[in-house]
Design an enzyme around this catalytic site. Structure first.
Site, PDB file in Angstrom:
ATOM      1  N   TYR A  91      65.674 -24.164  24.038  1.00 37.79           N
ATOM      2  CA  TYR A  91      65.359 -22.822  24.535  1.00 37.79           C
ATOM      3  C   TYR A  91      63.855 -22.614  24.416  1.00 37.79           C
ATOM      4  O   TYR A  91      63.102 -23.563  24.575  1.00 37.79           O
ATOM      5  CB  TYR A  91      66.229 -21.760  23.814  1.00 37.79           C
ATOM      6  CG  TYR A  91      66.321 -20.573  24.715  1.00 37.79           C
ATOM      7  CD1 TYR A  91      66.958 -20.662  25.952  1.00 37.79           C
ATOM      8  CD2 TYR A  91      65.689 -19.385  24.407  1.00 37.79           C
ATOM      9  CE1 TYR A  91      66.963 -19.602  26.842  1.00 37.79           C
ATOM     10  CE2 TYR A  91      65.699 -18.316  25.290  1.00 37.79           C
ATOM     11  CZ  TYR A  91      66.332 -18.438  26.495  1.00 37.79           C
ATOM     12  OH  TYR A  91      66.325 -17.390  27.384  1.00 37.79           O
ATOM     13  N   ARG A 119      61.929 -13.304  37.057  1.00 37.67           N
ATOM     14  CA  ARG A 119      60.952 -13.124  35.969  1.00 37.67           C
ATOM     15  C   ARG A 119      61.399 -13.988  34.792  1.00 37.67           C
ATOM     16  O   ARG A 119      62.010 -13.532  33.847  1.00 37.67           O
ATOM     17  CB  ARG A 119      60.871 -11.646  35.575  1.00 37.67           C
ATOM     18  CG  ARG A 119      59.620 -11.272  34.851  1.00 37.67           C
ATOM     19  CD  ARG A 119      59.898 -10.800  33.447  1.00 37.67           C
ATOM     20  NE  ARG A 119      60.832 -11.679  32.750  1.00 37.67           N
ATOM     21  CZ  ARG A 119      61.457 -11.367  31.641  1.00 37.67           C
ATOM     22  NH1 ARG A 119      61.308 -10.195  31.103  1.00 37.67           N
ATOM     23  NH2 ARG A 119      62.280 -12.224  31.033  1.00 37.67           N
ATOM     24  N   LYS A 136      70.710 -20.440  27.288  1.00 40.95           N
ATOM     25  CA  LYS A 136      71.290 -19.308  26.540  1.00 40.95           C
ATOM     26  C   LYS A 136      72.725 -19.619  26.140  1.00 40.95           C
ATOM     27  O   LYS A 136      73.156 -19.313  25.036  1.00 40.95           O
ATOM     28  CB  LYS A 136      71.273 -18.042  27.406  1.00 40.95           C
ATOM     29  CG  LYS A 136      69.917 -17.359  27.401  1.00 40.95           C
ATOM     30  CD  LYS A 136      69.939 -16.068  26.601  1.00 40.95           C
ATOM     31  CE  LYS A 136      68.637 -15.839  25.878  1.00 40.95           C
ATOM     32  NZ  LYS A 136      67.910 -14.639  26.202  1.00 40.95           N
ATOM     33  N   GLU A 187      70.003 -11.768  32.838  1.00 41.44           N
ATOM     34  CA  GLU A 187      68.926 -12.473  32.148  1.00 41.44           C
ATOM     35  C   GLU A 187      67.745 -12.716  33.087  1.00 41.44           C
ATOM     36  O   GLU A 187      67.926 -13.228  34.198  1.00 41.44           O
ATOM     37  CB  GLU A 187      69.489 -13.830  31.689  1.00 41.44           C
ATOM     38  CG  GLU A 187      68.611 -14.597  30.783  1.00 41.44           C
ATOM     39  CD  GLU A 187      68.470 -13.952  29.417  1.00 41.44           C
ATOM     40  OE1 GLU A 187      69.451 -13.434  28.875  1.00 41.44           O
ATOM     41  OE2 GLU A 187      67.345 -13.965  28.912  1.00 41.44           O
ATOM     42  N   ASP A 188      66.570 -12.334  32.649  1.00 38.14           N
ATOM     43  CA  ASP A 188      65.328 -12.648  33.360  1.00 38.14           C
ATOM     44  C   ASP A 188      65.306 -12.185  34.816  1.00 38.14           C
ATOM     45  O   ASP A 188      64.820 -12.895  35.706  1.00 38.14           O
ATOM     46  CB  ASP A 188      65.007 -14.141  33.224  1.00 38.14           C
ATOM     47  CG  ASP A 188      64.481 -14.463  31.825  1.00 38.14           C
ATOM     48  OD1 ASP A 188      64.459 -13.536  30.979  1.00 38.14           O
ATOM     49  OD2 ASP A 188      64.095 -15.606  31.564  1.00 38.14           O
ATOM     50  N   ASP A 196      70.032  -8.921  28.199  1.00 40.99           N
ATOM     51  CA  ASP A 196      69.468  -9.388  26.930  1.00 40.99           C
ATOM     52  C   ASP A 196      67.977  -9.082  26.815  1.00 40.99           C
ATOM     53  O   ASP A 196      67.490  -8.809  25.720  1.00 40.99           O
ATOM     54  CB  ASP A 196      69.715 -10.887  26.775  1.00 40.99           C
ATOM     55  CG  ASP A 196      69.278 -11.355  25.405  1.00 40.99           C
ATOM     56  OD1 ASP A 196      69.745 -10.749  24.413  1.00 40.99           O
ATOM     57  OD2 ASP A 196      68.459 -12.277  25.308  1.00 40.99           O
ATOM     58  N   ASP A 197      67.263  -9.137  27.933  1.00 43.24           N
ATOM     59  CA  ASP A 197      65.810  -8.879  27.865  1.00 43.24           C
ATOM     60  C   ASP A 197      65.539  -7.446  27.421  1.00 43.24           C
ATOM     61  O   ASP A 197      64.525  -7.170  26.783  1.00 43.24           O
ATOM     62  CB  ASP A 197      65.162  -9.109  29.228  1.00 43.24           C
ATOM     63  CG  ASP A 197      65.502 -10.483  29.755  1.00 43.24           C
ATOM     64  OD1 ASP A 197      65.236 -11.459  29.064  1.00 43.24           O
ATOM     65  OD2 ASP A 197      66.093 -10.566  30.856  1.00 43.24           O
ATOM     66  N   ASN A 251      56.248 -14.775  24.849  1.00 39.63           N
ATOM     67  CA  ASN A 251      56.334 -16.226  24.883  1.00 39.63           C
ATOM     68  C   ASN A 251      56.291 -16.685  26.334  1.00 39.63           C
ATOM     69  O   ASN A 251      56.350 -15.836  27.228  1.00 39.63           O
ATOM     70  CB  ASN A 251      57.592 -16.736  24.134  1.00 39.63           C
ATOM     71  CG  ASN A 251      58.843 -16.057  24.593  1.00 39.63           C
ATOM     72  OD1 ASN A 251      59.073 -15.941  25.785  1.00 39.63           O
ATOM     73  ND2 ASN A 251      59.652 -15.599  23.656  1.00 39.63           N
TER      74      ASN A 251
END
Ligand code: NAD
Length: 554
Positions: A106, A158, A176, A247-248, A270-271, A409
């Protein structure tokens, strides 16, 4: 309702494929660890070298090989190939070496892997749903052979702090879900990674011959919403009781989609929510050291999904402590790429409006710190080096124990490193990071900075939701998860500057979070079935252990 795949399903030998088909099924394959009796029963004689390995010998071989490899992307490729061959061994290696392996499967390595996904692509994993599949997504999903309870889906717009990577974003749901299995014992056969390929606006990818996705600009507007809607309906139709993790997705989709589906489907982002929970847990831990309260000023660098997600959960936590929402919001300030988020600005996106206070414009982060005198700064801007030495020194002048969270990150985008945080605050920073850092010695003291990694939260929340059969995922679950996580940080952890538990405790952490989330689901009437007498035991019994079992009938 319990998970459909029990911890150790009672397989009869007749259920299993034979010969090469058995060796090529990653959920069943044990490689050289098949016993001689199993080799006889399943037509494996001669298909394997004669020595029967133990799982420990196999894991040792993998680790030695990994450690000889010169760079992390190569290690990522080797670990993916292992998972494609033998999921049980892969998970054993991850679980037993989580500190070493998590950064390889990850963040930060997965960021580079997504950027170069086409170059390292070996075999598909999960479902690729593209705009070409409109009108047929239900049929497409029926091609997936496993009884899915958990989907992680991205549209790749993203990816981490790296922007639009289109279909290459598949690396994220895959990674994930590995963490779900490793950290919370969710059986890999229940996990489905999905990418919604709606095109990409990344010019480099559009002309890259190795790019795996559609070569067309991103769908927008009603067409985009229609494909997401079709996916959501199909997923719930084909896999009833499925939990879907967004996610993203880019800001403009993420907040909207969460809003649109959170009351009608079992979904979370989750973000937004996972990040919020892990950051809130870090704040709870930091406050155990400072003796302060959440109501003190917090200043965010960044005003996107992570920032407003964290801010919203901090507000909710304060409200739960009896503070009014208005008062709670007054203590939280955001700085985005154009400066302090204030009412006078006319360019603010919807999700920032709740934190736009009456204040003259301030364009500079350092100036905002000097004016607002925050007790903590939280970096979620995805811009590296923005917590400069001056920023850190100013925080240390204002606070005996400044709270410094550099959460962006991959590592190159971190607002500051652990070493910088401790050096410029005379070792007084209460530091959490989004990227992994080695321990730092400063002034003769050894600090062990720990990553505010969402993997402390989402696996446990997901397990709790699935185990209890909860029909919805609520913000309260993330608040409970934050409290549980922080409660597992020991005094010895705090003494060495760690605001999170040691990563090797992750399965215990996930199990405790899952139990508390399940308990809440039962209490709120969101769960199905009777409340178990021992919720912790009930959850623990559903966790998959990465161990080989005999395929011979007793
Ligand atoms: P995002 O794109 O939604 O938000 C980024 C925000 O930063 C935007 O509001 C943007 O205006 C602002 N920004 C950009 N340049 C800036 C500058 N120079 N100064 C101030 N603000 C600036 O992204 P996100 O989902 O909020 O994620 C942000 C970062 O946080 C990413 O690097 C992501 O990887 C990281 N993140 C970490 C964790 C974690 O550690 N647990 C979890 C989620 C996200």
């Amino acid at each position: 309702m319990t998970l459909p795949a029990p911890k150790k399903p009672a397989l009869q030998s007749v259920d299993l494929p034979h010969g090469l088909a058995l060796l090529r099924d990653p959920l069943l394959n044990k490689g050289t660890a098949f016993s001689l009796a199993e080799r006889d029963s399943f037509g494996l004689r001669g298909l394997l070298p004669p020595h029967v390995s133990t799982m420990e010998e196999q894991a040792d071989r993998i680790l030695k090989h990994l450690r000889r490899l010169p760079d992390n992307l190569e290690k990522f490729v080797v670990l993916n190939a292992l998972r494609d061959r033998n999921e049980t061994l892969f998970l054993r290696v991850v679980c037993d070496n989580i500190d070493e392996i998590q950064p390889l499967i990850y963040t930060p390595t997965v960021g580079e892997a997504c950027q170069r996904f086409g170059d390292i692509f070996q075999r598909p994993r999960g479902l690729y749903i593209s705009t070409n599949d409109r009108g047929q997504i239900v049929q497409l999903m029926r091609n997936w052979p496993h009884p899915t309870r958990l989907i992680v889906v991205t549209d790749g717009e993203r990816i981490l702090g790296l922007g639009d990577l289109g279909a290459n974003g598949m690396g994220i749901p895959v990674g994930k879900l590995s963490l779900y299995s490793a950290c919370a014992g969710i059986h890999p056969s229940l996990c489905l990674p999905v990418v919604l390929d709606v095109g990409t606006n990344n010019a480099e990818l559009l002309t890259n011959p190795q790019y795996i996705g559609l070569r067309q600009p991103r769908l927008r507007g009603d067409d985009y919403d229609a494909i997401v809607d079709e996916f959501m309906q199909a997923a719930q139709q084909v896999f009833p009781d499925v939990l879907i993790q967004f996610e993203d997705f880019a800001n403009h989709s993420a907040f909207r989609l969460l809003q649109r589906y959170r009351d009608t489907a079992c979904v979370f982002n989750d973000d937004i929510q996972g990040t919020a929970s892990v950051a809130l847990a870090g704040l709870f831990s930091a406050l155990r050291v400072t003796g302060g309260r959440l109501t003190e000023q917090l200043l965010f660098l960044g005003a996107g999904e992570a920032a407003t997600g964290i801010a919203d959960l901090v507000v909710a936590a304060m409200v739960a402590e009896g503070i009014s929402e208005d008062e709670a919001r007054r203590g939280i300030w955001l700085v985005d790429s154009k400066g302090l988020v204030v009412k006078a600005r006319k360019d603010l996106a919807e999700h920032k409006l709740g934190y736009a206070h009456e204040h003259p414009p301030v364009t500079d982060f350092l100036a905002a710190i000097k004016e607002l005198r925050p007790t903590g700064i939280i970096g979620v801007s995805a811009v590296g080096g923005t917590f400069t030495s001056e920023v850190l020194r100013t925080m240390a002048e204002l606070n005996a124990r400044p709270i410094i969270f550099a959460l962006s990150n991959p590592t190159s985008h971190a607002e500051c490193s652990a070493e910088e945080a401790y050096r410029h605050t005379d070792g007084r920073a209460l530091f959490a990071c989004g990227s992994p850092y080695a321990p730092v010695t400063f002034g003769g003291v050894s600090f062990v900075p720990r990553q505010g990694n969402n993997s402390y939260i989402f696996p446990g929340v997901g397990l709790g939701v699935i185990a209890s059969g909860a029909s919805r995922v609520t913000d309260e679950m993330f608040m409970v998860a934050a409290r549980t996580l922080s409660s597992l940080v020991t005094e010895a952890d705090l003494a060495q500057g760690s605001l999170y538990p040691a990563l090797p405790r992750i399965r215990e952490v996930s199990c405790r979070i899952a139990a508390d989330v399940s308990g809440l689901a039962y209490k709120r009437g969101l769960a199905s079935g009777r409340v178990p007498d021992d919720v912790l035991g009930f959850v623990r019994a559903q966790m998959f252990e990465a161990e080989y079992r005999s395929y011979l009938a007793p």
